[in-house]
Motif scaffolding. Structure first.
Motif, PDB file in Angstrom:
ATOM      1  N   ASN A   1     -15.527 -11.864  16.715  1.00 42.01           N
ATOM      2  CA  ASN A   1     -15.637 -10.399  16.601  1.00 42.01           C
ATOM      3  C   ASN A   1     -16.540  -9.800  17.669  1.00 42.01           C
ATOM      4  N   LEU A   2     -17.336 -10.654  18.310  1.00 41.38           N
ATOM      5  CA  LEU A   2     -18.250 -10.188  19.363  1.00 41.38           C
ATOM      6  C   LEU A   2     -17.703 -10.524  20.755  1.00 41.38           C
TER       7      LEU A   2
ATOM      8  N   SER B   1     -10.269 -16.296  13.163  1.00 45.64           N
ATOM      9  CA  SER B   1     -10.193 -15.018  12.431  1.00 45.64           C
ATOM     10  C   SER B   1     -11.579 -14.419  12.177  1.00 45.64           C
ATOM     11  N   GLY B   2     -12.606 -15.259  12.204  1.00 45.07           N
ATOM     12  CA  GLY B   2     -13.952 -14.784  11.866  1.00 45.07           C
ATOM     13  C   GLY B   2     -14.161 -14.618  10.371  1.00 45.07           C
ATOM     14  N   GLU B   3     -13.143 -14.972   9.570  1.00 41.40           N
ATOM     15  CA  GLU B   3     -13.276 -14.799   8.112  1.00 41.40           C
ATOM     16  C   GLU B   3     -14.268 -15.797   7.528  1.00 41.40           C
TER      17      GLU B   3
ATOM     18  N   PRO C   1     -18.308 -15.850  12.828  1.00 41.59           N
ATOM     19  CA  PRO C   1     -17.708 -14.563  13.199  1.00 41.59           C
ATOM     20  C   PRO C   1     -17.833 -14.194  14.676  1.00 41.59           C
ATOM     21  N   GLU C   2     -18.200 -15.171  15.522  1.00 49.85           N
ATOM     22  CA  GLU C   2     -18.452 -14.864  16.937  1.00 49.85           C
ATOM     23  C   GLU C   2     -17.273 -14.173  17.606  1.00 49.85           C
TER      24      GLU C   2
END
Ligand code: HXC
Length: 257
Positions: free
Chosen positions: A133-134, A161-163, A130-131
């Protein structure tokens, strides 16, 4: 050795390492990575241990790099970060590393999974990078190892997508070797590690090295390494013992020489 961020126990040739930062979902801070790498280096010299199980316990494997620690680093801090060195030391461990994954294995947690040689997952496991998203990307091999493990479409989907993916998807994609009920994840990983710990150690080591080489080299070079290791094994007592035991219809007694 005493540790702050991991717990250890050993039995029947297997060392079990439990990541132990429950307050932070086992986030991998520098100390944890250092302690894990130090421990594995020590185990390298311990002839009683034939394989290592890494787990986060019953609920969470690891929720990634410690974001709070990471937040304090600017570009120069990231450049001088000690963590890549510890990751490399973990990857260089020559004995089999088996991950027992329950719950989240995210970011660096998913990358730690990919530093392991075999992954046993509870059906509650969730894997993700999920990186994005950061505002960052995976930094411990996630882009390179994930695409080599699960292929381009799924790796692209996860990283861009970070999914997260569940254990069933991870199994069908080849990230995971077996899925079990969460109550049995560590038990099954330990059982498998004990099986491996009973095998001839030099052959196990050379098999791991040759298999990992396939990730990073062309076929001809990989086949050459395999042939050299195969030839080297002809000089071991364990090979003589393995073949003699087969002929004599008895169990082999491997000594690691
Ligand atoms: C530091 C973390 C953390 C992390 C969770 N915590 N993940 N602390 N670093 N990666 C802490 C939370 O701050 C919180 O503590 C406690 O753990 C429980 O988390 P909650 O968010 O309250 O729990 P929940 O709502 O159940 O959500 C769980 C979660 C979420 C889905 C795992 O915490 C999450 O999304 N975490 C971040 C996952 C992530 O982005 N990983 C990638 C990191 S970057 P407090 O004290 O606040 O209550 C990375 C780069 C790798 O890994 C590069 C390698 C070099």
């Amino acid at each position: 050795m005493t540790f702050e961020t991991i717990k250890t126990s050993s039995a029947k040739g297997v060392l079990t390492v439990t990541l132990n930062r429950p307050e932070a979902f086992n986030a991998l801070n520098t100390l944890l990575l250092k302690e894990l790498a130090d421990l594995l280096e020590q185990v390298e010299q311990d002839h009683e241990i034939g394989a290592v199980v890494v787990t986060g316990g019953a609920k969470v494997f690891a929720a990634g790099a410690d974001i709070k620690e990471m937040a304090a680093l600017d570009a120069v801090g990231v450049m001088n970060d000690a963590r890549p060195k510890h990751w490399r030391r973990i990857y260089q461990f020559s004995k089999p590393l088996i991950a027992a994954v329950n719950g989240y294995a995210l970011g660096g947690g998913c990358e730690l999974v990919m530093h392991c040689d075999i992954v046993i997952a509870g059906d509650n496991a969730l894997f993700g990078q999920p990186e994005i998203n950061l505002g960052i990307i995976p930094g411990a091999g996630g882009t390179q190892r994930l695409i080599r493990t699960v292929g381009k479409p799924l790796a692209m989907k996860m990283v861009l997508s970070g999914e997260m993916i569940d254990a069933k998807t991870a199994l069908s994609a080849g990230l995971v070797a077996e899925v079990t009920i969460p109550e049995k994840t560590i038990e099954r990983a330990t059982e498998l590690a004990q099986t491996i710990a009973r095998k001839p150690p030099i052959a196990v080591r050379l098999a791991k090295e040759a298999l990992l080489k396939a990730f990073e080299t062309d076929l001809e070079s990989g086949l050459n390494l395999e042939r050299k290791s195969f030839t080297l094994l002809a000089a071991t007592e364990d090979r003589q013992e393995g073949i003699a035991a087969f002929m004599e219809k008895r169990k082999p007694n491997f000594k690691g020489c």
